[in-house]
Design a protein around this motif. Structure first.
Motif, mmCIF file in Angstrom:
data_model
loop_
_atom_site.group_PDB
_atom_site.id
_atom_site.type_symbol
_atom_site.label_atom_id
_atom_site.label_comp_id
_atom_site.label_asym_id
_atom_site.label_seq_id
_atom_site.Cartn_x
_atom_site.Cartn_y
_atom_site.Cartn_z
ATOM 1 N N MET A 1 -60.181 62.306 13.463
ATOM 2 C CA MET A 1 -60.453 61.589 12.213
ATOM 3 C C MET A 1 -60.590 62.536 11.025
ATOM 4 S SD MET A 1 -63.047 58.573 13.484
ATOM 5 C CE MET A 1 -64.236 59.664 14.283
ATOM 6 N N VAL A 2 -60.424 63.828 11.276
ATOM 7 C CA VAL A 2 -60.552 64.870 10.245
ATOM 8 C C VAL A 2 -61.895 64.728 9.518
ATOM 9 C CG1 VAL A 2 -59.283 66.130 8.449
ATOM 10 C CG2 VAL A 2 -58.069 64.545 9.938
ATOM 11 N N LYS B 1 -55.953 59.645 13.876
ATOM 12 C CA LYS B 1 -54.498 59.653 13.696
ATOM 13 C C LYS B 1 -53.741 59.158 14.915
ATOM 14 C CE LYS B 1 -54.472 64.507 15.049
ATOM 15 N NZ LYS B 1 -54.162 65.892 14.626
ATOM 16 N N GLY B 2 -54.420 58.914 16.031
ATOM 17 C CA GLY B 2 -53.733 58.419 17.225
ATOM 18 C C GLY B 2 -52.946 59.510 17.928
ATOM 19 N N THR C 1 -44.887 61.146 22.802
ATOM 20 C CA THR C 1 -44.503 62.461 23.345
ATOM 21 C C THR C 1 -45.720 63.232 23.809
ATOM 22 O OG1 THR C 1 -42.591 62.538 21.880
ATOM 23 C CG2 THR C 1 -43.313 64.613 22.862
ATOM 24 N N ASN C 2 -46.763 63.265 22.978
ATOM 25 C CA ASN C 2 -47.970 64.015 23.327
ATOM 26 C C ASN C 2 -48.821 63.298 24.366
ATOM 27 O OD1 ASN C 2 -47.251 65.993 21.526
ATOM 28 N ND2 ASN C 2 -48.542 65.223 19.869
ATOM 29 N N LEU C 3 -48.651 61.970 24.465
ATOM 30 C CA LEU C 3 -49.476 61.193 25.395
ATOM 31 C C LEU C 3 -49.282 61.660 26.832
ATOM 32 C CD1 LEU C 3 -51.472 58.838 25.437
ATOM 33 C CD2 LEU C 3 -49.541 57.301 25.799
ATOM 34 N N ARG C 4 -48.070 62.119 27.157
ATOM 35 C CA ARG C 4 -47.791 62.580 28.525
ATOM 36 C C ARG C 4 -48.314 63.991 28.778
ATOM 37 N NH1 ARG C 4 -42.792 60.194 27.056
ATOM 38 N NH2 ARG C 4 -41.933 62.266 26.635
ATOM 39 N N VAL D 1 -50.561 55.247 16.530
ATOM 40 C CA VAL D 1 -50.445 56.306 15.534
ATOM 41 C C VAL D 1 -51.024 55.829 14.203
ATOM 42 C CG1 VAL D 1 -48.831 57.784 14.275
ATOM 43 C CG2 VAL D 1 -48.429 57.260 16.690
ATOM 44 N N ASP D 2 -51.878 56.676 13.615
ATOM 45 C CA ASP D 2 -52.542 56.430 12.326
ATOM 46 C C ASP D 2 -53.560 55.290 12.381
ATOM 47 O OD1 ASP D 2 -51.043 58.458 11.130
ATOM 48 O OD2 ASP D 2 -49.415 57.092 10.621
ATOM 49 N N LYS D 3 -53.882 54.815 13.582
ATOM 50 C CA LYS D 3 -54.888 53.759 13.704
ATOM 51 C C LYS D 3 -56.054 54.147 14.611
ATOM 52 C CE LYS D 3 -52.015 49.754 12.614
ATOM 53 N NZ LYS D 3 -51.570 48.406 13.041
ATOM 54 N N GLY D 4 -55.794 54.940 15.628
ATOM 55 C CA GLY D 4 -56.893 55.371 16.481
ATOM 56 C C GLY D 4 -56.548 55.388 17.952
ATOM 57 N N THR D 5 -57.516 55.867 18.742
ATOM 58 C CA THR D 5 -57.321 56.040 20.185
ATOM 59 C C THR D 5 -58.585 55.638 20.918
ATOM 60 O OG1 THR D 5 -55.814 57.899 19.804
ATOM 61 C CG2 THR D 5 -56.762 57.711 22.006
#
Length: 401
Positions: free
Chosen positions: A313-314, A340-341, A345-348, A388-392
């Motif tokens: 969230m910076v 930023k979610g 690609t990075n999820l794996r 992306v840009d919403k959260g995790t």
């Protein structure tokens, strides 16, 4: 922020030498298949010649009457020379009594009815016809066919290269697994040694800091609340030292009130993260719900997930930590941010050692967190959802004690 690989994992990247080795293995495998295929075709051609000679011998015998003065000795020897190729003679569409190398028909102890014998021969003829086209010949008014199939040796030879390659692959895989496990074990020993040495080195300054806190408290003008916060931080350092010293050892488990433990961890973090991050805690499970955990390691997992959320969230956003009941006496702990979610690609890759999207850090936090949850607590840690840009949302699943 650009993704950054902190470590180069030689076990997961195809390097030049590995690519070269794969090419060599493919060429060797192709060569083996080609060689045995050519050998099989050669033997298959030779057996076809046997069938043609057999058909020619039968034709010659039929054309010459039995009262002829012709010497059939050579013809008989030629017909009997075949000891491996199964053959059967069909005259005018009806299987005859003439056959070779068919074990069922050569078994003298087996009793056949006339119909059973005829049905069996028709089945044999049908199977051989699917394998090879019959050898056709004409003798007088009769039209004959010699049906044949490959010998046992040729049939086995067709499977042999695959068995050989499969054997090589099995032994090669076992050798690679043994080598890879050995190297990973060596790496683990290095990390364990580094962690224990770090804990040992932290011990002395932490003891000194505790002493200095007491010295400051002895001063009447010193703010006691500052001393309390300093003591909390020093004790947190002691907790971290304990975690490092326990790495590589079997952790001691105890039953803890999970909601209370998570809430205390969040309260500690809330005063040490950005004031622009609003922390929300909600529990839908009973306050007395007990879970068997190692307190030091589990608190570290919660801290790690929350700090990652703050970084995502910076330093500005909302952090939600929720405890939810699940079926089969299990609970879930969700850590949700508005950051930023994570891209697909990075999820794996996020749980792989050495992977990091931050300018600082070693890329080991999520790897260790998952290992602590899954190996030590028999639970699960995974990304429940991300945009992306919403959260995790990270989810931890644990069994209720």
């Amino acid at each position: 922020m650009a993704r950054r690989e902190v470590f180069v994992n030689i076990y997961e990247q195809i390097t030049g030498w590995r690519f070269f080795a794969i090419i060599i293995l493919l060429l060797v495998g192709t060569g083996i298949l080609y060689y045995f295929n050519q050998l099989g075709e050669t033997l298959d051609g030779r057996e076809k010649k046997y069938a043609k000679l057999y058909a020619e011998g039968i034709r010659f015998t039929i054309e010459q009457s039995l009262n002829s003065s012709c010497d059939y000795t050579y013809v008989q020897e030629m017909l009997e020379a075949n000891e491996t190729v199964p053959m059967i003679l069909v005259i005018n569409g009806v299987p005859s009594k003439t056959h070779q190398n068919i074990p069922e028909l050569e078994d003298k102890t087996r009793k056949w009815t006339e119909q059973e014998l005829l049905d069996f021969k028709y089945n044999i003829v049908a199977e051989m016809g699917q394998e090879h086209p019959p050898i056709e010949f004409v003798a007088g008014k009769d039209k004959g066919y010699v049906y044949y199939s490959n010998s046992v040796v040729v049939k086995q030879l067709r499977y042999f290269p695959y068995i050989l390659i499969g054997t090589f692959l099995i032994f090669g895989s076992l050798a690679y697994i043994a080598y890879s496990s050995s190297r990973k074990a060596e790496q683990n020993r290095v990390w364990v040694g580094l962690a224990k040495e770090t804990a040992h080195q932290l011990g002395t300054p932490i003891s000194a800091l505790m002493a200095w806190v007491e010295v400051l408290r002895a001063n009447p003008e010193f703010d006691a609340s500052i001393g309390d916060e300093m003591e909390k931080d020093v004790k947190r350092l002691e907790t971290i030292t304990t975690r490092f010293s326990n790495i590589g050892s079997i952790p001691q488990m105890s039953k803890e009130r999970i909601a209370e433990m998570v809430e205390q961890t969040l309260k500690y973090l809330e005063r040490r993260i950005s004031t622009k991050v609003k922390v929300h805690f909600a529990s839908q499970i009973p306050d007395d719900t007990m879970v068997e955990v190692n307190r030091h390691l589990f608190e570290w997992v919660i801290e790690n997930l929350c700090k990652n959320a703050v970084d995502a969230m910076v330093g500005k956003g909302e952090l939600f930590v929720s405890l939810l009941p699940l079926n089969k006496n299990r609970i879930a702990i969700d850590v949700t941010d508005t950051g930023k979610g994570i891209s697909q690609t990075n999820l794996r890759k996020i749980f792989k050692p050495g992977f990091s999207t931050k300018k600082r850090g070693w890329g080991l936090g999520l790897t260790l967190a998952r290992r602590i949850i899954e190996n030590y607590h028999d639970g699960r840690l995974y990304v429940k959802e991300t945009q992306v840009d919403k959260g995790t949302t990270f989810r931890i699943i644990l069994d209720v004690a």
